[in-house]
Design a protein around this motif. Structure first.
Motif, mmCIF file in Angstrom:
data_model
loop_
_atom_site.group_PDB
_atom_site.id
_atom_site.type_symbol
_atom_site.label_atom_id
_atom_site.label_comp_id
_atom_site.label_asym_id
_atom_site.label_seq_id
_atom_site.Cartn_x
_atom_site.Cartn_y
_atom_site.Cartn_z
ATOM 1 N N ILE A 283 0.827 -1.219 0.000
ATOM 2 C CA ILE A 283 0.000 0.000 0.000
ATOM 3 C C ILE A 283 0.861 1.268 0.000
ATOM 4 O O ILE A 283 0.361 2.357 0.320
ATOM 5 C CB ILE A 283 -0.996 0.024 1.167
ATOM 6 N N ALA A 284 2.117 1.153 -0.340
ATOM 7 C CA ALA A 284 2.978 2.337 -0.429
ATOM 8 C C ALA A 284 2.371 3.359 -1.386
ATOM 9 O O ALA A 284 2.006 3.029 -2.514
ATOM 10 C CB ALA A 284 4.367 1.938 -0.906
ATOM 11 N N GLY A 285 2.232 4.583 -0.928
ATOM 12 C CA GLY A 285 1.658 5.652 -1.741
ATOM 13 C C GLY A 285 0.191 5.906 -1.474
ATOM 14 O O GLY A 285 -0.361 6.920 -1.926
ATOM 15 N N PHE A 286 -0.477 5.006 -0.764
ATOM 16 C CA PHE A 286 -1.887 5.183 -0.397
ATOM 17 C C PHE A 286 -2.000 6.410 0.510
ATOM 18 O O PHE A 286 -1.236 6.574 1.442
ATOM 19 C CB PHE A 286 -2.359 3.920 0.335
ATOM 20 N N LYS A 287 -2.987 7.276 0.231
ATOM 21 C CA LYS A 287 -3.183 8.500 1.011
ATOM 22 C C LYS A 287 -4.626 8.623 1.487
ATOM 23 O O LYS A 287 -5.531 7.983 0.945
ATOM 24 C CB LYS A 287 -2.831 9.745 0.190
ATOM 25 N N GLY A 288 -4.806 9.496 2.450
ATOM 26 C CA GLY A 288 -6.157 9.761 2.914
ATOM 27 C C GLY A 288 -6.205 10.960 3.831
ATOM 28 O O GLY A 288 -5.180 11.567 4.148
ATOM 29 N N THR A 289 -7.411 11.304 4.247
ATOM 30 C CA THR A 289 -7.617 12.415 5.168
ATOM 31 C C THR A 289 -8.361 11.931 6.397
ATOM 32 O O THR A 289 -9.114 10.958 6.346
ATOM 33 C CB THR A 289 -8.424 13.550 4.509
ATOM 34 N N ALA A 290 -8.159 12.626 7.497
ATOM 35 C CA ALA A 290 -8.862 12.298 8.736
ATOM 36 C C ALA A 290 -8.775 13.491 9.671
ATOM 37 O O ALA A 290 -7.759 14.192 9.685
ATOM 38 C CB ALA A 290 -8.241 11.075 9.405
ATOM 39 N N SER A 388 -16.822 25.000 14.496
ATOM 40 C CA SER A 388 -16.854 25.910 13.358
ATOM 41 C C SER A 388 -15.606 25.821 12.483
ATOM 42 O O SER A 388 -15.581 26.363 11.380
ATOM 43 C CB SER A 388 -17.034 27.349 13.845
ATOM 44 N N SER A 389 -14.565 25.149 12.967
ATOM 45 C CA SER A 389 -13.382 24.880 12.153
ATOM 46 C C SER A 389 -12.719 23.634 12.716
ATOM 47 O O SER A 389 -12.996 23.234 13.851
ATOM 48 C CB SER A 389 -12.397 26.058 12.170
ATOM 49 N N ALA A 390 -11.864 23.015 11.906
ATOM 50 C CA ALA A 390 -11.236 21.779 12.365
ATOM 51 C C ALA A 390 -9.935 21.545 11.629
ATOM 52 O O ALA A 390 -9.741 21.987 10.489
ATOM 53 C CB ALA A 390 -12.178 20.593 12.143
ATOM 54 N N SER A 391 -9.044 20.822 12.293
ATOM 55 C CA SER A 391 -7.781 20.421 11.686
ATOM 56 C C SER A 391 -7.974 19.067 11.008
ATOM 57 O O SER A 391 -8.419 18.103 11.638
ATOM 58 C CB SER A 391 -6.683 20.330 12.747
ATOM 59 N N ILE A 392 -7.661 19.009 9.711
ATOM 60 C CA ILE A 392 -7.745 17.763 8.944
ATOM 61 C C ILE A 392 -6.322 17.335 8.592
ATOM 62 O O ILE A 392 -5.562 18.105 7.996
ATOM 63 C CB ILE A 392 -8.554 17.941 7.644
ATOM 64 N N GLY A 393 -5.958 16.125 8.979
ATOM 65 C CA GLY A 393 -4.642 15.608 8.657
ATOM 66 C C GLY A 393 -4.650 14.848 7.338
ATOM 67 O O GLY A 393 -5.646 14.221 6.978
ATOM 68 N N ILE A 394 -3.548 14.914 6.614
ATOM 69 C CA ILE A 394 -3.376 14.139 5.382
ATOM 70 C C ILE A 394 -2.362 13.039 5.689
ATOM 71 O O ILE A 394 -1.182 13.317 5.925
ATOM 72 C CB ILE A 394 -2.891 15.018 4.225
ATOM 73 N N TYR A 395 -2.845 11.794 5.727
ATOM 74 C CA TYR A 395 -1.953 10.690 6.058
ATOM 75 C C TYR A 395 -1.510 9.967 4.795
ATOM 76 O O TYR A 395 -2.145 10.060 3.737
ATOM 77 C CB TYR A 395 -2.614 9.717 7.035
ATOM 78 N N GLU A 396 -0.423 9.237 4.916
ATOM 79 C CA GLU A 396 0.098 8.477 3.782
ATOM 80 C C GLU A 396 0.865 7.265 4.293
ATOM 81 O O GLU A 396 1.274 7.214 5.459
ATOM 82 C CB GLU A 396 1.008 9.343 2.918
ATOM 83 N N PHE A 397 1.054 6.303 3.408
ATOM 84 C CA PHE A 397 1.824 5.109 3.727
ATOM 85 C C PHE A 397 3.090 5.114 2.881
ATOM 86 O O PHE A 397 3.026 5.231 1.660
ATOM 87 C CB PHE A 397 0.993 3.850 3.486
ATOM 88 N N GLY A 398 4.241 4.999 3.555
ATOM 89 C CA GLY A 398 5.527 5.077 2.886
ATOM 90 C C GLY A 398 5.917 3.797 2.176
ATOM 91 O O GLY A 398 5.138 2.829 2.095
ATOM 92 N N ASP A 399 7.150 3.779 1.666
ATOM 93 C CA ASP A 399 7.624 2.643 0.881
ATOM 94 C C ASP A 399 7.594 1.334 1.659
ATOM 95 O O ASP A 399 7.437 0.254 1.072
ATOM 96 C CB ASP A 399 9.052 2.909 0.391
ATOM 97 N N ASP A 400 7.742 1.416 2.986
ATOM 98 C CA ASP A 400 7.709 0.204 3.800
ATOM 99 C C ASP A 400 6.323 -0.071 4.371
ATOM 100 O O ASP A 400 6.146 -0.982 5.185
ATOM 101 C CB ASP A 400 8.723 0.316 4.942
ATOM 102 N N GLY A 401 5.345 0.708 3.939
ATOM 103 C CA GLY A 401 3.979 0.530 4.439
ATOM 104 C C GLY A 401 3.725 1.217 5.758
ATOM 105 O O GLY A 401 2.658 1.029 6.357
ATOM 106 N N ALA A 402 4.689 2.026 6.221
ATOM 107 C CA ALA A 402 4.523 2.721 7.497
ATOM 108 C C ALA A 402 3.621 3.941 7.343
ATOM 109 O O ALA A 402 3.716 4.684 6.363
ATOM 110 C CB ALA A 402 5.885 3.145 8.045
ATOM 111 N N HIS A 403 2.785 4.147 8.335
ATOM 112 C CA HIS A 403 1.806 5.229 8.337
ATOM 113 C C HIS A 403 2.389 6.496 8.949
ATOM 114 O O HIS A 403 3.111 6.449 9.947
ATOM 115 C CB HIS A 403 0.584 4.764 9.144
ATOM 116 N N SER A 404 2.074 7.649 8.363
ATOM 117 C CA SER A 404 2.485 8.922 8.938
ATOM 118 C C SER A 404 1.566 10.022 8.415
ATOM 119 O O SER A 404 0.851 9.834 7.421
ATOM 120 C CB SER A 404 3.941 9.255 8.580
ATOM 121 N N PHE A 405 1.589 11.167 9.096
ATOM 122 C CA PHE A 405 0.853 12.337 8.623
ATOM 123 C C PHE A 405 1.817 13.252 7.891
ATOM 124 O O PHE A 405 2.859 13.643 8.428
ATOM 125 C CB PHE A 405 0.187 13.076 9.784
ATOM 126 N N ALA A 406 1.467 13.591 6.647
ATOM 127 C CA ALA A 406 2.321 14.428 5.828
ATOM 128 C C ALA A 406 2.026 15.911 6.015
ATOM 129 O O ALA A 406 2.907 16.750 5.833
ATOM 130 C CB ALA A 406 2.152 14.068 4.351
#
Length: 413
Positions: A283-290, A388-406
């Protein structure tokens, strides 16, 4: 038309009657929570089992961490807050209802949760109808903004009307212009997918397929086939745990992980292992928001409080729910939910900013008004109980499948 968050005249009379009678227990007119002199009692309806169980530990830890800090500062109105009473939503409406009923039978003053929007839809009438405050840190379905809850429902997570545009901007920002959207056919999937589609089209992208599926299904081949046949250059997948099967199917259909995007329902650090335990890097390169916040001080404090915790999703939002309820009780000088509910918006829109419970409580005790700044950011509850406002994180999975917020984006209506 009056705001859905405005308490009715009859509710106000009921609250007055309770105060005059000195009632300390639950009754029909006064809700099922405690009275003026009782300790503030929380309960929760979170997923301890089921396909959203990965969301349970951080939400439970967030609630317990808040209560621990409140008690370290002397409790609410000078009384220690008792241990939070548990309830398992299990991503099953019947179980969620049973959990809510048990909590209401134990005279809780506030229920934290449910985690899933659909589970809140299953219990909200029972909880708010009993005049007990409900606050979710993870509900995002747009329909909850205008739901007739008598003024007792709040959420510290943003509506998908805020998250959808961020997800669409992430997809288009990566250069994609032809997008297929696959989503679970429930309140969460339908609300978020509609927001994403509208935002994609507003950005000039073409939505080449919109495919819904039964989240209770066991085979998703037809969805995978429909998405693949539309020949998209990106796929937006709005799902929970069942999305693992869809991802695996899309990979087999030669759609790469770096063409796939999702949202908070798949924001799981173990997603790579779930898709392929032998090779999480698929799943390297998979992205999302939360909904997520860049707050290392909170994360460090929570990790110290709960050393075994491995995921933090929605922990700050749930922490903020508990803190907001406690501060509303302080402002109202009552643990009766029919009384302190009126202070929920007020403690997020006063004159003096504060963040720690003791600091905020002392300002209130001196006659001031507070603008509570939560661990997840400024809350500023509006007339619908939404932030009325919120912080949305953009997460991604790196080359080793590790999760992080970009990255993190502040979203506003």
């Amino acid at each position: 038309m009056p705001s859905k968050k405005a308490l009715g005249y009859t509710a106000a009379i009921a609250a007055l009657a309770l105060g005059l009678a000195g009632c300390t227990g639950g009754g029909e007119s006064g809700g099922e929570g405690g009275g003026e002199g009782d300790a503030l009692q929380f309960g929760y309806v979170f997923p301890e089992t089921g396909d959203l169980s990965f969301l349970g530990p951080p939400q439970i830890a967030g609630a317990e961490y808040a209560i621990d800090e409140i008690n370290a500062a002397g409790g609410v109105l000078g009384q220690e807050v008792p241990a939070i009473l548990p309830g398992d939503e299990a991503n099953d409406a019947a179980q969620a209802n049973d959990a809510a009923d048990r909590l209401l039978g134990q005279d809780v003053d506030a229920i934290l949760g449910a985690a899933a929007s659909g589970m809140t839809m299953a219990i909200i009438d029972r909880v708010t109808g009993a005049e007990v405050v409900q606050c979710s840190g993870s509900n995002t379905a747009p329909d909850l903004s205008t739901y007739d809850d008598g003024g007792y429902y709040f959420r510290t997570a943003p509506s998908d009307l805020l998250q959808g545009p961020v997800l669409a901007e992430t997809i288009v920002g990566d250069g994609h212009q032809s997008v297929a959207v696959a989503y679970r056919a429930d309140d969460y999937g339908e609300g978020l997918s509609a927001s994403v589609v509208e935002s994609l089209e507003a950005l000039g992208a073409e939505v080449v397929a919109q495919e819904s599926y039964d989240p209770a299904g066991t085979n998703f081949d037809s969805v995978v086939q429909a998405v693949s046949n539309s020949e998209p250059d990106a796929v937006a997948l709005i799902s929970f745990e069942e999305g693992v099967q869809v991802i695996a199917g899309l990979l087999e259909a030669d759609i790469n992980a770096d063409q796939m995007y999702s949202a908070d329902g798949l924001n799981d650090p173990e997603l790579g292992n779930s898709v392929d335990s032998g090779d999480p890097s698929v799943i390297a390169g998979f992205k999302g928001t939360a909904p997520a916040v860049d707050n290392p001080e909170f994360d460090e404090g929570l990790q110290e409080f709960a050393p075994d915790l491995t995921a933090f999703q929605y922990a700050p939002q749930v922490y903020d729910c508990a803190m907001a309820v406690a501060l509303a009780a302080e402002a109202a000088e009552s643990t009766d939910p029919t009384v302190f509910v009126e202070q929920m918006p007020a403690i997020t829109s006063g004159e003096t900013e504060c963040s720690a419970f003791a600091e905020c409580r002392d300002i209130l005790a001196e006659g001031g008004t507070i603008d509570f700044q939560g661990a997840s950011g400024p809350l500023d509850f509006d007339e619908n109980g939404d932030v009325s406002s919120a912080s949305i994180g953009i997460y991604e999975f790196g080359d080793d499948g590790a999760h992080s917020f970009a990255d993190y984006v502040v979203a506003t209506p």
